[in-house]
Design an enzyme around this catalytic site. Structure first.
Site, PDB file in Angstrom:
ATOM      1  N   CYS A 132       0.820  -1.227   0.000  1.00  0.00           N
ATOM      2  CA  CYS A 132       0.000   0.000   0.000  1.00  0.00           C
ATOM      3  C   CYS A 132       0.848   1.268   0.000  1.00  0.00           C
ATOM      4  O   CYS A 132       0.329   2.351  -0.252  1.00  0.00           O
ATOM      5  CB  CYS A 132      -0.939   0.014   1.199  1.00  0.00           C
ATOM      6  SG  CYS A 132      -1.965  -1.436   1.309  1.00  0.00           S
ATOM      7  N   HIS A 272      -3.608   6.995   3.437  1.00  0.00           N
ATOM      8  CA  HIS A 272      -3.965   5.695   2.861  1.00  0.00           C
ATOM      9  C   HIS A 272      -5.381   5.354   3.298  1.00  0.00           C
ATOM     10  O   HIS A 272      -5.724   5.476   4.479  1.00  0.00           O
ATOM     11  CB  HIS A 272      -2.966   4.637   3.330  1.00  0.00           C
ATOM     12  CG  HIS A 272      -3.345   3.252   2.894  1.00  0.00           C
ATOM     13  ND1 HIS A 272      -3.709   2.959   1.597  1.00  0.00           N
ATOM     14  CD2 HIS A 272      -3.437   2.085   3.587  1.00  0.00           C
ATOM     15  CE1 HIS A 272      -3.998   1.671   1.507  1.00  0.00           C
ATOM     16  NE2 HIS A 272      -3.847   1.121   2.695  1.00  0.00           N
ATOM     17  N   ASN A 302     -10.202  -0.165   0.262  1.00  0.00           N
ATOM     18  CA  ASN A 302      -8.741  -0.106   0.279  1.00  0.00           C
ATOM     19  C   ASN A 302      -8.216  -0.641  -1.056  1.00  0.00           C
ATOM     20  O   ASN A 302      -8.375  -1.823  -1.360  1.00  0.00           O
ATOM     21  CB  ASN A 302      -8.239  -0.958   1.453  1.00  0.00           C
ATOM     22  CG  ASN A 302      -6.725  -0.974   1.581  1.00  0.00           C
ATOM     23  OD1 ASN A 302      -6.009  -0.525   0.684  1.00  0.00           O
ATOM     24  ND2 ASN A 302      -6.235  -1.502   2.679  1.00  0.00           N
TER      25      ASN A 302
HETATM   26  O1  UT7 Z   1      -3.773  -1.606   3.626  1.00  0.00           O
HETATM   27  C1  UT7 Z   1      -2.910  -2.107   4.613  1.00  0.00           C
HETATM   28  C2  UT7 Z   1      -3.307  -1.653   5.930  1.00  0.00           C
HETATM   29  N1  UT7 Z   1      -4.540  -2.282   6.351  1.00  0.00           N
HETATM   30  C3  UT7 Z   1      -5.011  -1.900   7.490  1.00  0.00           C
HETATM   31  O2  UT7 Z   1      -4.448  -1.029   8.088  1.00  0.00           O
HETATM   32  C4  UT7 Z   1      -6.238  -2.591   8.066  1.00  0.00           C
HETATM   33  C5  UT7 Z   1      -6.093  -2.616   9.574  1.00  0.00           C
HETATM   34  N2  UT7 Z   1      -7.122  -3.313  10.303  1.00  0.00           N
HETATM   35  C6  UT7 Z   1      -8.419  -2.938  10.327  1.00  0.00           C
HETATM   36  O3  UT7 Z   1      -8.814  -2.018   9.647  1.00  0.00           O
HETATM   37  C7  UT7 Z   1      -9.335  -3.612  11.321  1.00  0.00           C
HETATM   38  O4  UT7 Z   1      -8.570  -4.367  12.225  1.00  0.00           O
HETATM   39  C8  UT7 Z   1     -10.388  -4.533  10.642  1.00  0.00           C
HETATM   40  C9  UT7 Z   1     -11.424  -3.685   9.921  1.00  0.00           C
HETATM   41  C10 UT7 Z   1      -9.726  -5.472   9.681  1.00  0.00           C
HETATM   42  C11 UT7 Z   1     -11.114  -5.325  11.716  1.00  0.00           C
HETATM   43  O5  UT7 Z   1     -11.706  -4.468  12.682  1.00  0.00           O
HETATM   44  P1  UT7 Z   1     -11.520  -4.762  14.238  1.00  0.00           P
HETATM   45  O6  UT7 Z   1     -12.276  -3.733  14.952  1.00  0.00           O
HETATM   46  O7  UT7 Z   1     -10.051  -4.851  14.490  1.00  0.00           O
HETATM   47  O8  UT7 Z   1     -12.256  -6.122  14.394  1.00  0.00           O
HETATM   48  P2  UT7 Z   1     -11.683  -7.526  14.873  1.00  0.00           P
HETATM   49  O9  UT7 Z   1     -10.806  -8.119  13.836  1.00  0.00           O
HETATM   50  O10 UT7 Z   1     -11.156  -7.406  16.252  1.00  0.00           O
HETATM   51  O11 UT7 Z   1     -13.020  -8.336  14.952  1.00  0.00           O
HETATM   52  C12 UT7 Z   1     -14.036  -8.012  15.890  1.00  0.00           C
HETATM   53  C13 UT7 Z   1     -15.183  -8.975  15.690  1.00  0.00           C
HETATM   54  C14 UT7 Z   1     -14.752 -10.426  15.647  1.00  0.00           C
HETATM   55  O12 UT7 Z   1     -15.752 -11.205  16.273  1.00  0.00           O
HETATM   56  P3  UT7 Z   1     -15.536 -11.800  17.755  1.00  0.00           P
HETATM   57  O13 UT7 Z   1     -14.305 -12.624  17.656  1.00  0.00           O
HETATM   58  O14 UT7 Z   1     -15.360 -10.582  18.607  1.00  0.00           O
HETATM   59  O15 UT7 Z   1     -16.786 -12.549  17.984  1.00  0.00           O
HETATM   60  C15 UT7 Z   1     -14.726 -10.734  14.184  1.00  0.00           C
HETATM   61  O16 UT7 Z   1     -14.934 -12.089  13.907  1.00  0.00           O
HETATM   62  O17 UT7 Z   1     -15.805  -8.699  14.442  1.00  0.00           O
HETATM   63  C16 UT7 Z   1     -15.860  -9.898  13.684  1.00  0.00           C
HETATM   64  N3  UT7 Z   1     -15.772  -9.573  12.289  1.00  0.00           N
HETATM   65  C17 UT7 Z   1     -16.840  -9.305  11.524  1.00  0.00           C
HETATM   66  N4  UT7 Z   1     -18.156  -9.269  11.795  1.00  0.00           N
HETATM   67  C18 UT7 Z   1     -19.002  -8.949  10.799  1.00  0.00           C
HETATM   68  C19 UT7 Z   1     -14.652  -9.473  11.518  1.00  0.00           C
HETATM   69  N5  UT7 Z   1     -14.985  -9.137  10.255  1.00  0.00           N
HETATM   70  C20 UT7 Z   1     -16.344  -9.034  10.241  1.00  0.00           C
HETATM   71  C21 UT7 Z   1     -17.269  -8.710   9.238  1.00  0.00           C
HETATM   72  N6  UT7 Z   1     -18.584  -8.687   9.553  1.00  0.00           N
HETATM   73  N7  UT7 Z   1     -16.905  -8.425   7.968  1.00  0.00           N
END
Ligand code: UT7
Length: 345
Positions: A132, A272, A302
């Site tokens: 990225c 980004h 993204n």
């Molecule tokens: O381009 C390179 C750079 N990329 C980035 O910088 C991306 C960085 N990361 C992020 O933007 C975030 O970490 C994400 C958007 C990928 C995820 O958000 P988060 O707030 O960190 O969520 P998480 O991964 O901690 O997941 C929280 C919950 C989980 O459920 P449990 O385990 O708490 O029951 C996930 O399974 O949300 C769940 N979850 C979803 N639920 C509904 C993860 N993806 C989804 C989804 N829909 N699409």
């Protein structure tokens, strides 16, 4: 005659010591494929909701390339628009740099395919891979060639067809990414400012946070590697998030320090476009206002190396950026890699 630095501005780097030689962005262009995939459609594909995607990321829709559209197709469209704005013919281009993690094929370089399609017969061409952060890495490399008087006109492109490396069964990642391309023409424009400083950084110790393990020499493509999903992008979201905020702030602050300017003087910050919450955290830490931030991830998702290139083009074409404005691009990606570019438009 050297250009006069803007009031209250002193660039400690070599910019003004090059006997009037500067590196300006003289044209920008972008291209988004026609097909739009909405959050509502994703609800039917994986266990997710529009509400989760919107509140956790800020993304509402993203563009997807057609099956017969490759990264070079997207890139050529963006490049033609940038050349047109710059008033440059393909024959005038000395170098084409393409930043991508989704090249048309492992080799030859996508830049060479684009060189041929544009008819840029005189141009050298190569791909660069900084995920990225690739567009900022490309701007710095292009600038170095111009400042060293090796070349006069460099075309830098960030282009991705991320839909080909997305696991459409994995809700953790498939809601995040989109396809698209952005391009910029770099030229020496005496007595103007242009690129003031570019910072780049990397940390390979954290390579595992965001990667596509299959398809290279470590894990070549086999029936087993395909079955194990090794040709899809993988990400540890939370750790990547924390590193993104930290690295983007570091890069932005380094650019401000080098240029000795206060964040309040920057007319437009183009981060980004990975996650609205990352952008918000970076904005707060830098002490910027919401009005200073340019955000298009609600419509694009993204797009990795294309992300800030598309946003820059959109910001210029919609009048958000005006001549003389200070612009700060800030990026972060796999590698890990990061960077920032301060530009006087
Ligand atoms: O381009 C390179 C750079 N990329 C980035 O910088 C991306 C960085 N990361 C992020 O933007 C975030 O970490 C994400 C958007 C990928 C995820 O958000 P988060 O707030 O960190 O969520 P998480 O991964 O901690 O997941 C929280 C919950 C989980 O459920 P449990 O385990 O708490 O029951 C996930 O399974 O949300 C769940 N979850 C979803 N639920 C509904 C993860 N993806 C989804 C989804 N829909 N699409």
């Amino acid at each position: 005659m050297n250009p006069t630095p803007p009031a209250g501005f002193r660039n400690p780097r070599a910019q003004y010591d090059f006997k009037g030689r500067t590196c300006s962005i003289t044209g920008v262009g972008s291209y988004l494929p026609q097909r739009v995939l909405t959050n509502a459609e994703l609800e039917k594909m994986v266990d997710t909701t529009d509400e989760w995607i919107t509140t956790r990321t800020g993304i509402r829709e993203r563009h997807l390339a057609a099956a017969d559209e490759s990264t070079s197709d997207l890139a050529c469209q963006a490049a033609r628009r940038a050349l047109e704005m710059a008033g440059v013919t393909p024959e005038q281009v000395d170098l084409i740099i393409v930043a991508t993690i989704t090249p048309d094929m492992p080799f030859p370089a996508t830049a060479c395919l684009i060189q041929h399609r544009l008819g840029a017969r005189r141009a050298a061409a190569f791909d660069l891979e900084a995920a990225c952060s690739g567009f900022i890495y490309g701007l710095e490399i292009g600038q170095q060639f111009i400042m060293s008087r090796t070349y006069d006109t460099v075309l830098v492109i960030g282009a991705e067809k991320l839909s080909t490396i997305t696991d459409w069964r994995d809700r953790n990642t498939c809601v995040l990414f989109g396809d698209g391309a952005g391009a910029a023409v770099l030229q020496n424009r005496p007595h103007s400012h242009g690129l003031l400083t570019v910072c780049m950084g990397a940390d390979g110790a954290k390579a595992g946070l965001l990667s596509m393990p299959g398809g290279g020499s470590r894990c070549p493509a086999t029936a087993e590697s395909v079955a194990a999903g090794k040709h899809f992008l993988r990400m540890e979201g939370k750790e990547t998030f924390k590193n993104a905020v930290q690295a983007m702030c570091t890069a932005a602050e380094e650019s401000l320090r080098r240029c000795e300017i206060d964040i309040a003087r920057v007319a437009c910050i183009i981060p980004h476009q990975a996650n609205r919450r990352i952008i918000e955290a970076v904005r707060e830490r830098l002490g910027a206002t919401p009005e200073q931030m340019f955000v298009n991830l609600d419509r694009c998702g993204n797009t990795s190396a294309a992300s800030v290139a598309i946003a820059l083009d959109e910001a210029v074409r919609c009048g958000r950026i005006r001549r003389g404005d200070l612009i700060l691009l800030v990026v972060f990606g796999a590698g890990l890699t990061w960077g920032a570019a301060m530009i006087e438009w």
